[in-house]
Design an enzyme around this catalytic site. Structure first.
Site, PDB file in Angstrom:
ATOM      1  N   HIS A   1       0.829  -1.206   0.000  1.00 18.13           N
ATOM      2  CA  HIS A   1       0.000   0.000   0.000  1.00 18.13           C
ATOM      3  C   HIS A   1       0.863   1.255   0.000  1.00 18.13           C
ATOM      4  CE1 HIS A   1      -3.295  -2.731   0.987  1.00 18.13           C
ATOM      5  NE2 HIS A   1      -4.120  -1.766   0.634  1.00 18.13           N
TER       6      HIS A   1
ATOM      7  N   LYS B   1      -0.675   4.774   4.802  1.00 20.87           N
ATOM      8  CA  LYS B   1      -1.676   3.884   5.395  1.00 20.87           C
ATOM      9  C   LYS B   1      -1.344   3.625   6.861  1.00 20.87           C
ATOM     10  CE  LYS B   1      -3.980  -0.568   4.711  1.00 20.87           C
ATOM     11  NZ  LYS B   1      -5.312   0.015   4.961  1.00 20.87           N
TER      12      LYS B   1
END
Ligand SMILES: NC(=O)c1ccc[n+]([C@@H]2O[C@H](COP(=O)([O-])OP(=O)(O)OC[C@H]3O[C@@H](n4cnc5c(N)ncnc54)[C@H](O)[C@@H]3O)[C@@H](O)[C@H]2O)c1
Length: 255
Positions: free
Chosen positions: A144, A148
């Site tokens: 990601h 995040k």
């Protein structure tokens, strides 16, 4: 026209949802809530700090892409105020989902919580679940963007849970010496998950399965937050007809 409010409207996902709702021919963005942002959302909706705006604007559905603590509170607010909830915020634990389910059993509103609204990712989870009984080893690598907050991703956690439910027959981890703490990842229900946080990425996951002489890799990549919007809009339309709490998009897609 479905009257939609968005929690987290100033965030990366929330702002994308505001635009998608504004562009949808059968929806209207009536409220945009985000205590951390000022200004206006698409459709000239003023960003406000509190949920009261949703009630005042007569929102029928609230979409939530915030942080876990806020999403918990927003879900409670939706259940109490009879506003349907579509939640993409990740990090909910299994036991907590049962509590949310009870909350919406008692409410006139319904809720859909999906750790991933990208149709390709939903299919990836389904394929991994189907493949699980045919392999003895499996690991998940999720990748990601570098902002995040939670790890592993909700999608990775859910994938592991579903694979573990589909098969109990996994080989022992052979590792006896760990030189760098965490090198083998963090396991959910015995399936190791490795979380990569990388500038330039959006949301990606590879499920690796192995058995004698062969491996299978199932990979999904979201390159743009637009990938989540068809799933979010589908949930906004279907939440009216799905009593209580629905977890995941599978049933909405007929999987
Ligand atoms: N389900 C999916 O398909 C999917 C896809 C991408 C991201 N996510 C999840 O969505 C969440 C948000 O991700 P992001 O990248 O947009 O984060 P972000 O940090 O860009 O946005 C979150 C926003 O929520 C706001 N917020 C915090 N508390 C609030 C409250 N009480 N009420 C209203 N707004 C509040 C913050 O001010 C911020 O603007 C994360 O949990 C992420 O994992 C889910």
């Amino acid at each position: 026209m479905i009257r939609v409010g968005v929690f987290g409207a100033g965030g990366r996902m929330g702002a994308t949802v505001c635009r998608a709702v504004t562009d949808a021919p059968d929806m209207e963005l009536v409220a945009a809530v985000d205590p951390g942002a000022a200004g206006t959302a698409p459709g000239d909706v003023q960003l406000s700090a509190g949920a009261d705006q949703l009630e005042a604007a007569g929102a029928e559905v609230a979409v939530d892409f915030t942080v876990l603590d806020a999403a918990r509170e927003n879900l409670r607010w939706c259940a109490e105020h009879g506003v349907h909830a579509v939640v993409g915020t990740t990090g909910f634990r299994e036991a907590e989902l049962a509590e949310v389910g009870e909350l919406f059993e008692r409410s006139r509103a319904n809720a859909i919580i999906a750790p991933n609204f990208a149709v390709g990712a939903v299919l990836m989870m389904r394929f991994a679940e189907i493949a699980a009984p045919f392999f003895e080893t499996a690991e998940i690598i999720e990748l990601h963007h570098d902002r995040k907050a939670d790890a592993p991703s909700g999608t990775a956690a859910r994938t592991a849970q579903r694979m573990a439910a589909a098969s109990k027959d996994w080989a022992e981890d052979p590792t006896t010496t760990v030189i760098a703490e965490g090198a083998r990842g963090g396991a959910i229900e015995g399936i190791p998950i490795h979380s990569v946080r990388m500038r330039g990425m959006v949301a990606h996951q590879e499920v690796l399965l192995g058995t004698e002489g062969q491996t299978l890799a199932i990979r999904h990549d979201s390159y743009d937050r637009a990938s989540f919007m068809p799933g979010v809009l589908l949930a906004v339309k279907q939440v009216f007809s799905r009593p209580g709490l629905t977890v995941g998009l599978d049933s909405l897609l007929g999987l």
